[in-house]
Motif scaffolding. Sequence first.
Motif, mmCIF file in Angstrom:
data_model
loop_
_atom_site.group_PDB
_atom_site.id
_atom_site.type_symbol
_atom_site.label_atom_id
_atom_site.label_comp_id
_atom_site.label_asym_id
_atom_site.label_seq_id
_atom_site.Cartn_x
_atom_site.Cartn_y
_atom_site.Cartn_z
ATOM 1 N N LEU A 212 -23.285 10.161 -10.155
ATOM 2 C CA LEU A 212 -21.970 9.740 -9.679
ATOM 3 C C LEU A 212 -21.906 8.219 -9.638
ATOM 4 C CD1 LEU A 212 -21.562 12.289 -6.732
ATOM 5 C CD2 LEU A 212 -20.267 12.310 -8.874
ATOM 6 N N GLY A 213 -22.647 7.592 -10.527
ATOM 7 C CA GLY A 213 -22.749 6.137 -10.521
ATOM 8 C C GLY A 213 -21.438 5.434 -10.788
ATOM 9 N N GLN A 214 -20.486 6.101 -11.450
ATOM 10 C CA GLN A 214 -19.190 5.493 -11.736
ATOM 11 C C GLN A 214 -18.224 5.636 -10.551
ATOM 12 O OE1 GLN A 214 -18.588 3.806 -14.693
ATOM 13 N NE2 GLN A 214 -20.799 4.150 -14.921
ATOM 14 N N ALA A 215 -18.619 6.407 -9.569
ATOM 15 C CA ALA A 215 -17.733 6.649 -8.427
ATOM 16 C C ALA A 215 -17.800 5.493 -7.437
ATOM 17 C CB ALA A 215 -18.104 7.948 -7.733
ATOM 18 N N ASP A 216 -16.755 5.333 -6.674
ATOM 19 C CA ASP A 216 -16.714 4.325 -5.614
ATOM 20 C C ASP A 216 -16.155 4.993 -4.352
ATOM 21 O OD1 ASP A 216 -16.950 1.994 -4.257
ATOM 22 O OD2 ASP A 216 -15.440 0.881 -5.396
ATOM 23 N N PHE A 217 -16.605 4.482 -3.229
ATOM 24 C CA PHE A 217 -16.248 5.097 -1.944
ATOM 25 C C PHE A 217 -15.885 3.993 -0.972
ATOM 26 C CE2 PHE A 217 -17.539 6.293 2.364
ATOM 27 C CZ PHE A 217 -16.860 7.488 2.537
ATOM 28 N N LYS A 218 -14.859 4.221 -0.175
ATOM 29 C CA LYS A 218 -14.525 3.277 0.883
ATOM 30 C C LYS A 218 -13.886 4.025 2.047
ATOM 31 C CE LYS A 218 -9.811 1.874 -0.407
ATOM 32 N NZ LYS A 218 -8.931 0.720 -0.711
ATOM 33 N N ILE A 219 -13.830 3.346 3.158
ATOM 34 C CA ILE A 219 -13.250 3.943 4.363
ATOM 35 C C ILE A 219 -12.051 3.103 4.768
ATOM 36 C CG2 ILE A 219 -13.643 4.565 6.773
ATOM 37 C CD1 ILE A 219 -16.636 4.800 6.005
ATOM 38 N N GLU A 220 -10.910 3.729 4.829
ATOM 39 C CA GLU A 220 -9.665 3.049 5.173
ATOM 40 C C GLU A 220 -9.405 3.210 6.665
ATOM 41 O OE1 GLU A 220 -5.513 4.440 3.881
ATOM 42 O OE2 GLU A 220 -6.082 3.000 2.317
ATOM 43 N N ILE A 221 -9.325 2.096 7.369
ATOM 44 C CA ILE A 221 -9.046 2.120 8.810
ATOM 45 C C ILE A 221 -7.688 1.471 9.028
ATOM 46 C CG2 ILE A 221 -9.796 1.347 11.094
ATOM 47 C CD1 ILE A 221 -12.648 1.297 10.043
ATOM 48 N N THR A 222 -6.736 2.240 9.542
ATOM 49 C CA THR A 222 -5.372 1.759 9.737
ATOM 50 C C THR A 222 -4.935 1.987 11.183
ATOM 51 O OG1 THR A 222 -4.531 3.911 8.983
ATOM 52 C CG2 THR A 222 -4.707 2.147 7.345
ATOM 53 N N PRO A 223 -3.973 1.189 11.665
ATOM 54 C CA PRO A 223 -3.503 1.363 13.047
ATOM 55 C C PRO A 223 -2.888 2.748 13.253
ATOM 56 C CG PRO A 223 -2.788 -0.753 12.163
ATOM 57 C CD PRO A 223 -3.333 0.039 11.006
ATOM 58 N N SER A 224 -3.090 3.270 14.425
ATOM 59 C CA SER A 224 -2.538 4.585 14.763
ATOM 60 C C SER A 224 -1.916 4.544 16.146
ATOM 61 C CB SER A 224 -3.640 5.658 14.733
ATOM 62 O OG SER A 224 -4.507 5.501 15.848
ATOM 63 N N THR A 225 -1.260 5.602 16.512
ATOM 64 C CA THR A 225 -0.739 5.738 17.872
ATOM 65 C C THR A 225 -1.902 5.721 18.855
ATOM 66 O OG1 THR A 225 1.084 7.098 17.056
ATOM 67 C CG2 THR A 225 0.615 7.190 19.426
ATOM 68 N N PRO A 226 -1.830 4.904 19.910
ATOM 69 C CA PRO A 226 -2.938 4.851 20.875
ATOM 70 C C PRO A 226 -3.295 6.228 21.421
ATOM 71 C CG PRO A 226 -1.383 3.080 21.303
ATOM 72 C CD PRO A 226 -0.744 3.966 20.263
ATOM 73 N N SER A 227 -4.579 6.464 21.569
ATOM 74 C CA SER A 227 -5.068 7.726 22.127
ATOM 75 C C SER A 227 -6.411 7.463 22.783
ATOM 76 C CB SER A 227 -5.226 8.782 21.023
ATOM 77 O OG SER A 227 -6.321 8.467 20.191
ATOM 78 N N SER A 228 -6.999 8.504 23.323
ATOM 79 C CA SER A 228 -8.309 8.353 23.963
ATOM 80 C C SER A 228 -9.401 8.001 22.959
ATOM 81 C CB SER A 228 -8.681 9.644 24.699
ATOM 82 O OG SER A 228 -8.721 10.737 23.795
ATOM 83 N N ALA A 229 -9.086 8.090 21.652
ATOM 84 C CA ALA A 229 -10.035 7.718 20.602
ATOM 85 C C ALA A 229 -9.776 6.315 20.080
ATOM 86 C CB ALA A 229 -9.978 8.723 19.457
ATOM 87 N N GLY A 230 -8.849 5.583 20.698
ATOM 88 C CA GLY A 230 -8.577 4.229 20.266
ATOM 89 C C GLY A 230 -7.254 4.102 19.541
ATOM 90 N N CYS A 231 -7.180 3.122 18.639
ATOM 91 C CA CYS A 231 -5.927 2.838 17.933
ATOM 92 C C CYS A 231 -6.125 2.862 16.420
ATOM 93 C CB CYS A 231 -5.387 1.464 18.356
ATOM 94 S SG CYS A 231 -4.957 1.351 20.106
ATOM 95 N N ASP A 232 -7.021 3.723 15.953
ATOM 96 C CA ASP A 232 -7.339 3.731 14.523
ATOM 97 C C ASP A 232 -7.191 5.117 13.921
ATOM 98 O OD1 ASP A 232 -8.270 1.016 14.720
ATOM 99 O OD2 ASP A 232 -10.129 1.795 15.576
ATOM 100 N N ASP A 233 -6.647 5.147 12.717
ATOM 101 C CA ASP A 233 -6.768 6.307 11.837
ATOM 102 C C ASP A 233 -7.858 5.979 10.826
ATOM 103 O OD1 ASP A 233 -4.954 8.175 12.787
ATOM 104 O OD2 ASP A 233 -3.269 7.229 11.761
ATOM 105 N N VAL A 234 -8.690 6.961 10.531
ATOM 106 C CA VAL A 234 -9.793 6.755 9.590
ATOM 107 C C VAL A 234 -9.654 7.753 8.452
ATOM 108 C CG1 VAL A 234 -12.303 6.821 9.282
ATOM 109 C CG2 VAL A 234 -11.329 5.896 11.394
ATOM 110 N N LEU A 235 -9.748 7.253 7.214
ATOM 111 C CA LEU A 235 -9.610 8.116 6.053
ATOM 112 C C LEU A 235 -10.664 7.746 5.014
ATOM 113 C CD1 LEU A 235 -7.890 10.340 4.704
ATOM 114 C CD2 LEU A 235 -6.499 8.517 3.698
ATOM 115 N N PHE A 236 -11.433 8.747 4.577
ATOM 116 C CA PHE A 236 -12.427 8.537 3.532
ATOM 117 C C PHE A 236 -11.725 8.569 2.176
ATOM 118 C CE2 PHE A 236 -16.016 10.558 6.268
ATOM 119 C CZ PHE A 236 -15.982 9.442 7.097
#
Length: 550
Positions: free
Chosen positions: A387-411
């Motif tokens: 899978l050497g041609q593949a690339d991976f990143k994690i997108e962290i974007t603002p979200s509605t505040p909750s007990s988990a913070g203010c981030d949405d996380v998407l692989f």
Amino acid sequence: MLTSLNISNIVLIEKLNLSFGSGLNILTGETGAGKSILLDALALALGARSDAGLVRHGCDTASVIAEFDTINENLHEILDANGIDYDDVLIMRRTLNSDGKSRAWVNDIPVSIKTLKQIGDELVEIHGQFTNHTLLNPATHRNALDNFATAYDSSNIKLLEDVKKSYEKYHNAEKRLKELNEMLEKSASERDFLQHNVSELQSLNVRIGEEEELSNKRTMMMNAEKDAAILTDAINALNPRGESLDGQIFSVAHILQKIKTEPNPYQEQIDLLYETAQTISDIISELKPNEVDVDNLDAIEERLFAIRAAARKHRVSADELPQKLELMTAQLNAIDNSDAELKKLKTDVVQKESIFKGNAKKLTLSRQKAAEELRNRILSELPDLKLGQADFKIEITPSTPSSAGCDDVLFMIKTNPGMPFAPLHKAASGGELARLMLAMRVVLTSSDSSHTFIFDEVDTGISGATASAVGLRLNKLAKNSQALVITHSAQVAGFADRHFKIEKSVVSDKTVTRISEITGENRLNEIARIISGAEITPEALATARTLIKV
């Protein structure tokens, strides 16, 4: 961990009992031997949709029983909510009728298929031709990133806890402010109502237990009044026609006393009459009814009825009226002091929001740092997995505040250069997806994982060094958990801690699939068969020996 699997009358499997262990459990066999049937059966026990086609031809019912020896914390709430007793053992049972109807039990407690699937998803993660990969659900990505961050930096535990606690305080302060604002909106019309009721209850000034006390007094006084009437009737009965009975008896005695014969032959009766007359006189003098204070009875009744009316009005018991007065007084005070209270609550919200956002910002920075580390680790796994041609990143974007913070996380993933990044579940499929999931799981799975991972099609389109890399990572993943892998690769099979062979045969004109654990020469021959086909050559045996790592 899956410890045993019992299958009855599923397609080509007539009767099968398998025991699995920790580590890497490899399943191999010729194409069409029934490897997919095994996964279909296990998926059924884990809550997959039922299919009448799974019931063996000629049978009315099929069943699957899967036993697990570890229960993670996430399961406790589900099990408790469904009244399922557990002691580090879960037995999941599913039956399927030929008409497509099915039933399910967990530890012999009947459950819905939805509940069965909830439990199954917590125990097993399947990669390959199935669709219930945990990491393909974007809702799991934030938690996966946080677990990874905690694994290499234990201070992240406190950071997550600080965010959770500060959010709860901020949320509760907002809730109190909202409630006050809502109350103030209605305060103009409600204030007069509250004031009237508070004044009414203050004037009534009810004591706890007073209703019962007044009721008892009222009953006692009403009984006394009835008793007085009865006593009057008794006295009247002792004085018929207005003449006292004792006087009449005295008169009879006096008349008899005048008899001239000496000695008087009726002296004994005369004495008895005198004695009876005196006794009756004494009784009459003692039968004096007590006077009832009518005014006091009226006052008691008036207060008792007033208390009961107030209780009905406020829909509480009489003994709860003091509490009701206290509540309405507090509401009235809140309205009267609303400006000061409103200012205080607004200040409290601002302060708590500031603390929460400060903690959430620290968590966001921690996640960004962890995301970069996770990306690097996953990317380092990909080349060896073809899978050497593949690339991976994690997108962290603002979200509605909750007990988990203010981030949405998407692989996010892109499998080929020049292509845009896309969410994980949209960018890969088949064996490519299985290998990608393997790379992620090797990096993400913590040392205390109790999950069972199942991989199918993980070796699709690979061989040689890539297959060896896959086998090595499967073995590494399974060291701290359990993995069941269906493979066509000799290199992957060589890394097994336990090796099972799936065979199809004809017995009494019936096709059946059998699965058995193989060791020693049998395992060597099976790996050689994968290499060379039906005819096992000396060269294949020699190569097989080099591939067996365990």
